[in-house]
Design a protein around this motif. Structure first.
Motif, PDB file in Angstrom:
ATOM      1  N   UNK A  62       0.844  -1.193   0.000  1.00  0.00           N
ATOM      2  CA  UNK A  62       0.000   0.000   0.000  1.00  0.00           C
ATOM      3  C   UNK A  62       0.882   1.248   0.000  1.00  0.00           C
ATOM      4  N   UNK A  63       0.474   2.250  -0.742  1.00  0.00           N
ATOM      5  CA  UNK A  63       1.210   3.504  -0.790  1.00  0.00           C
ATOM      6  C   UNK A  63       2.179   3.621  -1.949  1.00  0.00           C
ATOM      7  N   UNK A  64       2.580   2.520  -2.543  1.00  0.00           N
ATOM      8  CA  UNK A  64       3.490   2.537  -3.698  1.00  0.00           C
ATOM      9  C   UNK A  64       2.700   2.042  -4.909  1.00  0.00           C
ATOM     10  N   UNK A  65       1.770   2.851  -5.358  1.00  0.00           N
ATOM     11  CA  UNK A  65       0.818   2.404  -6.370  1.00  0.00           C
ATOM     12  C   UNK A  65       1.405   2.399  -7.780  1.00  0.00           C
ATOM     13  N   UNK A  66       1.258   1.275  -8.453  1.00  0.00           N
ATOM     14  CA  UNK A  66       1.577   1.134  -9.876  1.00  0.00           C
ATOM     15  C   UNK A  66       0.402   0.408 -10.510  1.00  0.00           C
ATOM     16  N   UNK A 116      -5.935  -8.952 -23.328  1.00  0.00           N
ATOM     17  CA  UNK A 116      -6.784  -7.787 -23.137  1.00  0.00           C
ATOM     18  C   UNK A 116      -6.070  -6.572 -23.707  1.00  0.00           C
ATOM     19  N   UNK A 117      -6.836  -5.609 -24.191  1.00  0.00           N
ATOM     20  CA  UNK A 117      -6.231  -4.395 -24.754  1.00  0.00           C
ATOM     21  C   UNK A 117      -5.753  -3.493 -23.613  1.00  0.00           C
ATOM     22  N   UNK A 118      -4.423  -3.227 -23.558  1.00  0.00           N
ATOM     23  CA  UNK A 118      -3.891  -2.402 -22.465  1.00  0.00           C
ATOM     24  C   UNK A 118      -3.936  -0.908 -22.791  1.00  0.00           C
ATOM     25  N   UNK A 119      -3.924  -0.107 -21.731  1.00  0.00           N
ATOM     26  CA  UNK A 119      -3.824   1.344 -21.858  1.00  0.00           C
ATOM     27  C   UNK A 119      -2.783   1.854 -20.875  1.00  0.00           C
ATOM     28  N   UNK A 120      -2.247   3.025 -21.156  1.00  0.00           N
ATOM     29  CA  UNK A 120      -1.259   3.651 -20.287  1.00  0.00           C
ATOM     30  C   UNK A 120      -1.932   4.272 -19.075  1.00  0.00           C
ATOM     31  N   UNK A 121      -1.245   4.209 -17.936  1.00  0.00           N
ATOM     32  CA  UNK A 121      -1.708   4.858 -16.715  1.00  0.00           C
ATOM     33  C   UNK A 121      -0.592   5.784 -16.242  1.00  0.00           C
ATOM     34  N   UNK A 122      -0.919   7.042 -16.014  1.00  0.00           N
ATOM     35  CA  UNK A 122       0.069   7.995 -15.507  1.00  0.00           C
ATOM     36  C   UNK A 122      -0.478   8.619 -14.223  1.00  0.00           C
ATOM     37  N   UNK A 123       0.432   9.089 -13.374  1.00  0.00           N
ATOM     38  CA  UNK A 123       0.007   9.651 -12.091  1.00  0.00           C
ATOM     39  C   UNK A 123       0.275  11.149 -12.038  1.00  0.00           C
TER      40      UNK A 123
END
Length: 133
Positions: A62-66, A116-123
């Motif tokens: 928890x706290x190191x979200x990816x 599954x079709x992936x997408x980018x996640x940015x923070x």
């Protein structure tokens, strides 16, 4: 060389694995809107993409979200736009075809041939954006 060309042509005729349509979107989520995804190996649904999104937390603590995100449109019969559902902490399933995928990398487990079709996640601070544009 001829064999390789024939194999590629055959794969393209069948649609290959690029079967989920492309749509332009950017969707933001946070702990307030997708709380289940903020647990280690947690996942949640977010709007966006073709049939909605699954956001999966690949971090170990928890706290190191990816995060990774996938379109919920099943690549088994994408023209039907069947929604993939989270079946447990590690797998997603198409309830219509029975196909299953690993949430960690989107790879097929059963029935499905395509991931599954992936997408980018940015923070950005405490919020995250999923998108493809």
């Amino acid at each position: 060389m001829i064999f390789l060309f024939t194999l590629l042509a055959w794969a393209c005729d069948k649609g290959g694995c690029n079967v989920v349509p492309n749509v332009a979107f950017n969707q933001t989520f946070s702990q307030a809107t997708a709380g289940d995804a903020f647990r280690p190996n947690g996942s949640d649904y977010v709007s966006g993409g073709v049939s909605g999104l699954i956001v999966y937390n690949i971090s170990n603590a928890a706290g190191a979200y990816r995060f990774v995100a996938y379109d919920r449109c099943s690549p088994v019969n994408p023209e039907e736009r069947n929604q993939v559902v989270i079946s447990n902490a590690f797998y997603a399933e198409d309830p219509v075809s029975g196909a299953k995928w690993f949430l960690k990398d989107g790879s097929p487990i059963d029935v499905a041939e395509c991931p599954l079709k992936p997408y980018y996640v940015s923070s950005f601070g405490n919020s995250y954006t999923v998108g493809n544009n």
